[in-house]
Scaffold this active site. Structure first.
Site, PDB file in Angstrom:
ATOM      1  N   HIS A  43     -10.065  22.928  47.758  1.00 33.94           N
ATOM      2  CA  HIS A  43      -8.733  23.073  47.906  1.00 33.94           C
ATOM      3  C   HIS A  43      -8.406  22.060  49.060  1.00 33.94           C
ATOM      4  O   HIS A  43      -7.384  21.411  49.167  1.00 33.94           O
ATOM      5  CB  HIS A  43      -8.455  24.424  48.092  1.00 33.94           C
ATOM      6  CG  HIS A  43      -6.934  24.629  48.406  1.00 33.94           C
ATOM      7  ND1 HIS A  43      -5.960  25.146  47.501  1.00 33.94           N
ATOM      8  CD2 HIS A  43      -6.234  24.438  49.469  1.00 33.94           C
ATOM      9  CE1 HIS A  43      -4.733  25.280  47.939  1.00 33.94           C
ATOM     10  NE2 HIS A  43      -4.772  24.810  49.477  1.00 33.94           N
ATOM     11  N   GLU A  44      -9.097  22.345  50.497  1.00 34.15           N
ATOM     12  CA  GLU A  44      -8.818  21.670  51.310  1.00 34.15           C
ATOM     13  C   GLU A  44      -8.889  20.225  51.518  1.00 34.15           C
ATOM     14  O   GLU A  44      -8.328  19.460  52.095  1.00 34.15           O
ATOM     15  CB  GLU A  44      -9.628  22.314  52.718  1.00 34.15           C
ATOM     16  CG  GLU A  44      -8.985  23.828  53.012  1.00 34.15           C
ATOM     17  CD  GLU A  44      -7.484  24.150  53.149  1.00 34.15           C
ATOM     18  OE1 GLU A  44      -7.000  23.181  53.670  1.00 34.15           O
ATOM     19  OE2 GLU A  44      -7.128  25.211  52.830  1.00 34.15           O
TER      20      GLU A  44
END
Length: 288
Positions: A43-44
């Site tokens: 996600h990051e």
């Protein structure tokens, strides 16, 4: 390829997360922890790779006990479309992760229980991040939405107020539905702390936005939005009306009629370079 490797070197794990990882090994919950780490990291990385594509200055990718954060050295002066894409790039990763997990399940690589567990955490992280509370992705989308119509200061204030309200509702629902979920309460306390710090630093956030606008890399902003000011208005009062995504021309009025015109850089230069923090725009017209 070199840029991706440089990005990977920016990944940092919070000390408390190391402790939780050790605890997960002791309690035989390492598989669950590993799944969450993979989901949060991808996600990051989604945020970071998209930011890197637009040449943003990425400081670090921090994996926290309750999620992650991609820290960038940009302060509200990038094009709004860029910011929207960078924010959306994180949640978008959950779509292909769900597809990849389904494919691995069909191929027999991922067992039914592991597949269901992964899909549960993947969806949970996605939905939680979309809650409109700062600093979650939903909160950043909310800030962006306010920024389309309001000056930076008002957009930031509106985002904080809505975030506080939604977080209070979230706490009430959690207390009524499942008050013994200690992990959710820990995450909630973390969000309260982040919101409190953002509120306390709101003046600093504003000044950082204005300084970046003056000292930072200049962006090509196609939209022009004039600001009308009386000659007796202070320079800082006019700066408070600056808005993300717009270039401002300052229309200076005297006795209700147009008297002169200033470029936004003239105000920024006077405030930050010449330290004319108490001057009016009328005095600036005479100076030039």
């Amino acid at each position: 390829m070199t840029s991706i490797l440089q990005l990977l070197f920016k990944i940092h794990i919070h000390p408390l997360l190391w402790a939780l990882m050790l605890l997960s090994v002791v309690t035989a919950q390492f598989k669950t922890m590993l799944m969450l780490l993979i989901i949060v990291l991808i996600h990051e990385l989604g945020h970071s790779v998209c930011a890197m594509y637009f040449s943003w200055r990425i400081k670090s990718i921090v994996l926290l006990p309750f999620g992650g954060a991609a820290e960038v050295d940009e302060h509200g002066n990038r094009p709004l479309k860029e910011e929207m894409l960078v924010i959306a790039a994180g949640p978008a990763q959950h779509i292909w992760m769900a597809g990849a997990a389904y494919l691995l399940h069909l191929l027999g690589v991922l067992g039914t229980s592991d597949y269901q567990l992964f899909m549960f955490y993947n969806l949970s992280v996605l939905l939680f991040n979309l809650i409109p509370v700062w600093p979650l992705d939903g909160g950043k989308f909310l800030f962006l939405l306010f920024s389309l119509h309001k000056p930076f200061q008002h957009a930031h204030k509106g985002m904080l107020l809505v975030s506080w309200g939604i977080l209070a509702v979230y706490c009430a629902v959690l207390a009524f539905a499942d008050p013994l979920q200690l992990n959710l309460w820990a995450i909630t306390l973390f969000l309260f702390y982040q919101l409190t710090m953002e509120h306390r630093q709101r003046r600093f956030v504003l000044m950082r936005f204005l300084m970046e606008r003056y000292y930072g890399r200049q962006q090509d902003i196609a939209k022009l939005k004039p600001i009308t000011a009386d000659q007796n208005d202070s320079i800082f009062h006019v700066l408070l009306q600056f808005q993300r995504g717009f270039k401002h021309q300052i229309i200076v009025e005297r006795n209700g009629e147009k008297w002169s015109q200033l470029d936004e850089n003239e105000l920024l230069h006077a405030y930050f370079n010449e330290h004319r923090t108490g001057s009016t725009v009328g005095e600036l017209v005479y100076a030039y």
